[in-house]
Design an enzyme around this catalytic site. Structure first.
Site, PDB file in Angstrom:
ATOM      1  N   ASN A  26       0.689  -1.121  -0.008  1.00  0.00           N
ATOM      2  CA  ASN A  26      -0.058  -0.180   0.079  1.00  0.00           C
ATOM      3  C   ASN A  26       0.706   1.291  -0.197  1.00  0.00           C
ATOM      4  OD1 ASN A  26       0.855   0.434   2.703  1.00  0.00           O
ATOM      5  ND2 ASN A  26      -0.605  -1.093   3.442  1.00  0.00           N
ATOM      6  N   ASP A  36       0.825  -8.812   1.137  1.00  0.00           N
ATOM      7  CA  ASP A  36       1.667  -7.615   1.960  1.00  0.00           C
ATOM      8  C   ASP A  36       1.902  -7.959   3.477  1.00  0.00           C
ATOM      9  OD1 ASP A  36       2.871  -5.390   2.263  1.00  0.00           O
ATOM     10  OD2 ASP A  36       1.254  -4.146   2.414  1.00  0.00           O
ATOM     11  N   THR A 128      -5.956  -7.698  -6.735  1.00  0.00           N
ATOM     12  CA  THR A 128      -7.347  -8.710  -7.042  1.00  0.00           C
ATOM     13  C   THR A 128      -7.668  -9.189  -5.683  1.00  0.00           C
ATOM     14  OG1 THR A 128      -5.844 -10.596  -7.155  1.00  0.00           O
ATOM     15  CG2 THR A 128      -6.501  -9.382  -9.262  1.00  0.00           C
ATOM     16  N   TYR A 131      -8.163  -4.902  -2.778  1.00  0.00           N
ATOM     17  CA  TYR A 131      -8.401  -3.628  -3.641  1.00  0.00           C
ATOM     18  C   TYR A 131      -9.560  -4.006  -4.590  1.00  0.00           C
ATOM     19  CZ  TYR A 131      -4.595  -1.139  -1.630  1.00  0.00           C
ATOM     20  OH  TYR A 131      -3.718  -0.240  -0.911  1.00  0.00           O
TER      21      TYR A 131
HETATM   22  P1  ADP Z   1      -4.282  -5.934  -3.029  1.00  0.00           P
HETATM   23  O1  ADP Z   1      -4.306  -5.047  -1.963  1.00  0.00           O
HETATM   24  O2  ADP Z   1      -3.397  -5.369  -3.932  1.00  0.00           O
HETATM   25  O3  ADP Z   1      -5.665  -6.252  -3.502  1.00  0.00           O
HETATM   26  P2  ADP Z   1      -4.100  -8.489  -1.689  1.00  0.00           P
HETATM   27  O4  ADP Z   1      -2.782  -8.923  -1.055  1.00  0.00           O
HETATM   28  O5  ADP Z   1      -5.316  -8.278  -0.906  1.00  0.00           O
HETATM   29  O6  ADP Z   1      -3.527  -7.062  -2.380  1.00  0.00           O
HETATM   30  O7  ADP Z   1      -4.329  -9.463  -2.894  1.00  0.00           O
HETATM   31  C1  ADP Z   1      -3.635  -9.551  -4.232  1.00  0.00           C
HETATM   32  C2  ADP Z   1      -3.407 -11.021  -4.443  1.00  0.00           C
HETATM   33  O8  ADP Z   1      -2.569 -11.565  -3.715  1.00  0.00           O
HETATM   34  C3  ADP Z   1      -4.858 -11.768  -4.219  1.00  0.00           C
HETATM   35  O9  ADP Z   1      -5.099 -12.464  -5.370  1.00  0.00           O
HETATM   36  C4  ADP Z   1      -4.453 -12.809  -2.988  1.00  0.00           C
HETATM   37  O10 ADP Z   1      -5.115 -13.986  -3.026  1.00  0.00           O
HETATM   38  C5  ADP Z   1      -3.062 -12.939  -3.239  1.00  0.00           C
HETATM   39  N1  ADP Z   1      -2.156 -13.562  -2.004  1.00  0.00           N
HETATM   40  C6  ADP Z   1      -2.414 -13.355  -0.827  1.00  0.00           C
HETATM   41  N2  ADP Z   1      -1.391 -14.059  -0.026  1.00  0.00           N
HETATM   42  C7  ADP Z   1      -0.652 -14.481  -1.124  1.00  0.00           C
HETATM   43  C8  ADP Z   1       0.557 -15.041  -0.881  1.00  0.00           C
HETATM   44  N3  ADP Z   1       1.179 -15.485   0.097  1.00  0.00           N
HETATM   45  N4  ADP Z   1       1.233 -15.486  -2.119  1.00  0.00           N
HETATM   46  C9  ADP Z   1       0.777 -15.261  -3.197  1.00  0.00           C
HETATM   47  N5  ADP Z   1      -0.527 -14.581  -3.251  1.00  0.00           N
HETATM   48  C10 ADP Z   1      -1.090 -14.137  -2.121  1.00  0.00           C
END
Ligand code: ADP
Length: 179
Positions: A26, A36, A128, A131
């Site tokens: 973020n 994150d 995805t 956000y």
């Molecule tokens: P944003 O705020 O950009 O939407 P998110 O972290 O909420 O970010 O989600 C971005 C993508 O990362 C989602 O598709 C989520 O399922 C995925 N995600 C969450 N944890 C992990 C992980 N440990 N490794 C890979 N992808 C992940």
């Protein structure tokens, strides 16, 4: 120039032993939920310390890294060499420049990896999660932006799209079959 075919992987991006793992951060770079949170938990406090330093240097903690931009840090305890933090757009219906900002995340991350001499890079499905970016649209923009930018980044030899959920995995599988 050798053709690069992006790879597809389902799983946890924090486990990958690549040169660069991309974080969907973020703007404040202070860590959060989703990928994150997972990256910061696995990397340990050194990562947050570096992010805080970047935020301090930017002089504006709320917008240390604006949407569409990317910054690089070390990787703390992660098996990768560096973390590239990029900030995806929050989906607001599609008329607020979201596609351009999302394309910019992928593009600027690749350009930064090239500048840093990082040859392999793994991307999560930026925006995805919380956000709210529609997964289909996000994947199309991601693949297009990566394929276009790779023409300018000869040092990058390996790109991996890491999907955490089945829906993204099947969307990417279809898209990458056509690349
Ligand atoms: P944003 O705020 O950009 O939407 P998110 O972290 O909420 O970010 O989600 C971005 C993508 O990362 C989602 O598709 C989520 O399922 C995925 N995600 C969450 N944890 C992990 C992980 N440990 N490794 C890979 N992808 C992940």
């Amino acid at each position: 120039m050798p053709e690069i075919k992006p790879e597809l992987l389902r799983g946890d991006i924090t486990k990958l032993d690549v040169d660069a793992v991309v974080n969907a951060a973020n703007s404040g770079l202070m860590g959060g939920g989703g990928v994150d949170g997972a990256i910061h938990r696995a990397a340990g406090p050194a990562l947050l310390a570096e992010c805080m330093e970047i935020a301090r240097a930017a002089g504006n903690r709320a917008e240390a890294c604006p949407a569409g931009e990317a910054v690089v840090t070390g990787a703390g305890n992660l098996p990768c060499k560096k973390v590239i933090h990029t900030v995806g757009p929050v989906w607001r219906g599609g008329a607020y420049g979201e596609a351009g900002l999302l394309a910019s995340c992928y593009r600027k991350s690749l350009l930064l990896a090239q500048r840093e001499g990082l040859a392999s890079i793994a991307f999560p499905n930026i925006s995805t999660g919380v956000y709210g970016y529609p997964k289909n649209k996000a994947a199309e923009t991601a693949v297009l932006s990566v394929m276009k930018t790779l023409a300018e980044t000869p040092g990058i030899t390996r790109v991996i799209f890491v999907c955490f959920d089945e829906e993204n995995l099947s969307i990417y599988r279809k898209l990458l079959a056509a690349v």
